[in-house]
Design an enzyme around this catalytic site. Structure first.
Site, PDB file in Angstrom:
ATOM      1  N   SER A 104     -48.384  -3.232  21.486  1.00 33.40           N
ATOM      2  CA  SER A 104     -48.017  -4.632  21.731  1.00 33.40           C
ATOM      3  C   SER A 104     -49.260  -5.356  22.237  1.00 33.40           C
ATOM      4  O   SER A 104     -50.089  -4.759  22.943  1.00 33.40           O
ATOM      5  CB  SER A 104     -46.924  -4.682  22.801  1.00 33.40           C
ATOM      6  OG  SER A 104     -46.782  -6.003  23.282  1.00 33.40           O
ATOM      7  N   TYR A 119     -44.522  -1.853  31.240  1.00 31.50           N
ATOM      8  CA  TYR A 119     -44.692  -1.982  29.788  1.00 31.50           C
ATOM      9  C   TYR A 119     -46.168  -2.168  29.430  1.00 31.50           C
ATOM     10  O   TYR A 119     -46.712  -1.478  28.575  1.00 31.50           O
ATOM     11  CB  TYR A 119     -43.864  -3.163  29.295  1.00 31.50           C
ATOM     12  CG  TYR A 119     -43.782  -3.269  27.797  1.00 31.50           C
ATOM     13  CD1 TYR A 119     -42.937  -2.438  27.077  1.00 31.50           C
ATOM     14  CD2 TYR A 119     -44.536  -4.209  27.099  1.00 31.50           C
ATOM     15  CE1 TYR A 119     -42.849  -2.526  25.694  1.00 31.50           C
ATOM     16  CE2 TYR A 119     -44.453  -4.308  25.716  1.00 31.50           C
ATOM     17  CZ  TYR A 119     -43.604  -3.472  25.019  1.00 31.50           C
ATOM     18  OH  TYR A 119     -43.520  -3.562  23.653  1.00 31.50           O
TER      19      TYR A 119
HETATM   20  N1  LIG Z   1     -39.346  -6.354  19.942  1.00 36.32           N
HETATM   21  C1  LIG Z   1     -40.537  -6.862  20.169  1.00 36.32           C
HETATM   22  O1  LIG Z   1     -40.711  -8.094  20.313  1.00 36.32           O
HETATM   23  C2  LIG Z   1     -41.745  -5.951  20.265  1.00 36.32           C
HETATM   24  C3  LIG Z   1     -43.007  -6.549  20.429  1.00 36.32           C
HETATM   25  C4  LIG Z   1     -44.134  -5.734  20.505  1.00 36.32           C
HETATM   26  C5  LIG Z   1     -43.990  -4.359  20.391  1.00 36.32           C
HETATM   27  N2  LIG Z   1     -42.753  -3.800  20.224  1.00 36.32           N
HETATM   28  C6  LIG Z   1     -42.667  -2.341  20.129  1.00 36.32           C
HETATM   29  O2  LIG Z   1     -41.959  -1.973  18.951  1.00 36.32           O
HETATM   30  C7  LIG Z   1     -41.269  -0.727  19.169  1.00 36.32           C
HETATM   31  C8  LIG Z   1     -39.794  -0.895  18.847  1.00 36.32           C
HETATM   32  O3  LIG Z   1     -39.271  -1.916  19.688  1.00 36.32           O
HETATM   33  P1  LIG Z   1     -37.804  -2.527  19.502  1.00 36.32           P
HETATM   34  O4  LIG Z   1     -37.941  -3.974  19.799  1.00 36.32           O
HETATM   35  O5  LIG Z   1     -37.200  -2.079  18.215  1.00 36.32           O
HETATM   36  O6  LIG Z   1     -37.071  -1.833  20.742  1.00 36.32           O
HETATM   37  P2  LIG Z   1     -35.536  -1.532  21.007  1.00 36.32           P
HETATM   38  O7  LIG Z   1     -34.674  -2.426  20.177  1.00 36.32           O
HETATM   39  O8  LIG Z   1     -35.370  -1.543  22.484  1.00 36.32           O
HETATM   40  O9  LIG Z   1     -35.374  -0.053  20.437  1.00 36.32           O
HETATM   41  C9  LIG Z   1     -36.092   0.994  21.075  1.00 36.32           C
HETATM   42  C10 LIG Z   1     -35.747   2.287  20.366  1.00 36.32           C
HETATM   43  O10 LIG Z   1     -36.447   3.341  21.069  1.00 36.32           O
HETATM   44  C11 LIG Z   1     -35.501   4.371  21.324  1.00 36.32           C
HETATM   45  N3  LIG Z   1     -35.871   5.208  22.461  1.00 36.32           N
HETATM   46  C12 LIG Z   1     -36.022   4.863  23.751  1.00 36.32           C
HETATM   47  N4  LIG Z   1     -36.330   5.939  24.509  1.00 36.32           N
HETATM   48  C13 LIG Z   1     -36.359   7.005  23.647  1.00 36.32           C
HETATM   49  C14 LIG Z   1     -36.616   8.381  23.792  1.00 36.32           C
HETATM   50  N5  LIG Z   1     -36.887   8.933  24.982  1.00 36.32           N
HETATM   51  N6  LIG Z   1     -36.583   9.165  22.688  1.00 36.32           N
HETATM   52  C15 LIG Z   1     -36.292   8.639  21.474  1.00 36.32           C
HETATM   53  N7  LIG Z   1     -36.025   7.343  21.267  1.00 36.32           N
HETATM   54  C16 LIG Z   1     -36.062   6.533  22.348  1.00 36.32           C
HETATM   55  C17 LIG Z   1     -34.199   3.637  21.552  1.00 36.32           C
HETATM   56  O11 LIG Z   1     -33.123   4.537  21.424  1.00 36.32           O
HETATM   57  P3  LIG Z   1     -31.757   4.365  22.311  1.00 36.32           P
HETATM   58  O12 LIG Z   1     -30.918   3.417  21.549  1.00 36.32           O
HETATM   59  O13 LIG Z   1     -31.222   5.757  22.346  1.00 36.32           O
HETATM   60  O14 LIG Z   1     -32.166   3.843  23.653  1.00 36.32           O
HETATM   61  C18 LIG Z   1     -34.250   2.613  20.426  1.00 36.32           C
HETATM   62  O15 LIG Z   1     -33.848   3.176  19.199  1.00 36.32           O
HETATM   63  C19 LIG Z   1     -41.519  -0.374  20.648  1.00 36.32           C
HETATM   64  O16 LIG Z   1     -42.580   0.546  20.729  1.00 36.32           O
HETATM   65  C20 LIG Z   1     -41.899  -1.707  21.270  1.00 36.32           C
HETATM   66  O17 LIG Z   1     -42.676  -1.548  22.436  1.00 36.32           O
HETATM   67  C21 LIG Z   1     -41.629  -4.563  20.163  1.00 36.32           C
END
Ligand SMILES: NC(=O)c1ccc[n+]([C@@H]2O[C@H](COP(=O)([O-])OP(=O)(O)OC[C@H]3O[C@@H](n4cnc5c(N)ncnc54)[C@H](OP(=O)(O)O)[C@@H]3O)[C@@H](O)[C@H]2O)c1
Length: 195
Positions: A104, A119
């Site tokens: 990020s 984070y």
């Molecule tokens: N959304 C944004 O705006 C944004 C921006 C920049 C970067 N990112 C990055 O993009 C990636 C995906 O983000 P997202 O927005 O899709 O997040 P999200 O909707 O919160 O989903 C996170 C995923 O990670 C899984 N997870 C958490 N802890 C885990 C563990 N110990 N083992 C396996 N899986 C685990 C969660 O599973 P559970 O359902 O079981 O909790 C969920 O499937 C992340 O690395 C995030 O930092 C996102």
């Protein structure tokens, strides 16, 4: 030839759009996936370290609950690191190995000035890991990059961000890099982001 791709944290958000489940903090779970992949395919072409927790907008470095910081480091840094280590033997069996770390811009030291502490620190550390793995895996021709998907409207990102499919498409750019593509970089929308 079809590619073998593993995406961590794939039951919702960006990961679901990309695909498949495991608990990255549980070494036995990661080893089980490696064993399955090994017997089914004998190799892994792409690992997407997507799983992450704690976009802790409710706190600051000066007020941080270090338990939250520990949990973020456990999943966002060590989970990705453990998964990469366990799957390296299979990635080395691929002719086109790739590791894509979901980072990020919040982890960019160049623009860091307060913000969600658990984070931001965990993503800065993931960026450092990206550099080190890229350097050490160059001789194996495995490309390792960090990618920011932009602000995406998931549970983590909240409403107002890009549609999930658009965020996932930005990640696929790094999954689909050609063999002479970059390694050890930090990208958003296919363009370098300052570390
Ligand atoms: N959304 C944004 O705006 C944004 C921006 C920049 C970067 N990112 C990055 O993009 C990636 C995906 O983000 P997202 O927005 O899709 O997040 P999200 O909707 O919160 O989903 C996170 C995923 O990670 C899984 N997870 C958490 N802890 C885990 C563990 N110990 N083992 C396996 N899986 C685990 C969660 O599973 P559970 O359902 O079981 O909790 C969920 O499937 C992340 O690395 C995030 O930092 C996102």
């Amino acid at each position: 030839m079809t590619r073998v791709v593993l995406v961590t944290g794939a039951n919702r958000g960006i990961g679901r759009e990309l695909a498949r489940w495991l608990d990255v903090t549980d070494p036995a779970s990661v080893e089980q996936v490696a064993a399955e992949l090994g017997s089914l395919h004998g190799r892994l072409d792409v690992l997407v370290n997507n799983a992450a927790v704690h976009y802790d907008t409710w706190q600051r470095a000066t007020t941080a609950d270090l338990e939250v910081v520990r949990e973020a480091l456990e999943v966002n840094l060590l989970g990705a690191w453990q998964t990469s280590l366990t799957l390296l033997p299979l990635l080395r069996q691929s002719r086109h190995g790739r590791i894509v770390n979901l980072s990020s811009e919040a982890g960019s030291l160049a623009s860091m000035d307060g913000g969600p502490p658990a984070y931001n620190v965990s993503k800065a550390a993931l960026n450092a890991l990206t550099r080190m793995l890229a350097g050490e895996l160059r001789r194996d021709r495995i490309l390792v990059n960090a990618v920011c998907p932009g602000w995406v409207a998931t549970d983590m990102g909240g409403p107002g961000g890009r549609p999930v499919a658009e965020g996932a498409a930005r990640v696929l750019w790094a999954v689909d890099l050609p063999d002479d593509g970059p390694t050890g970089g930090f990208f958003r929308d296919g363009r370098p982001v300052p570390w």
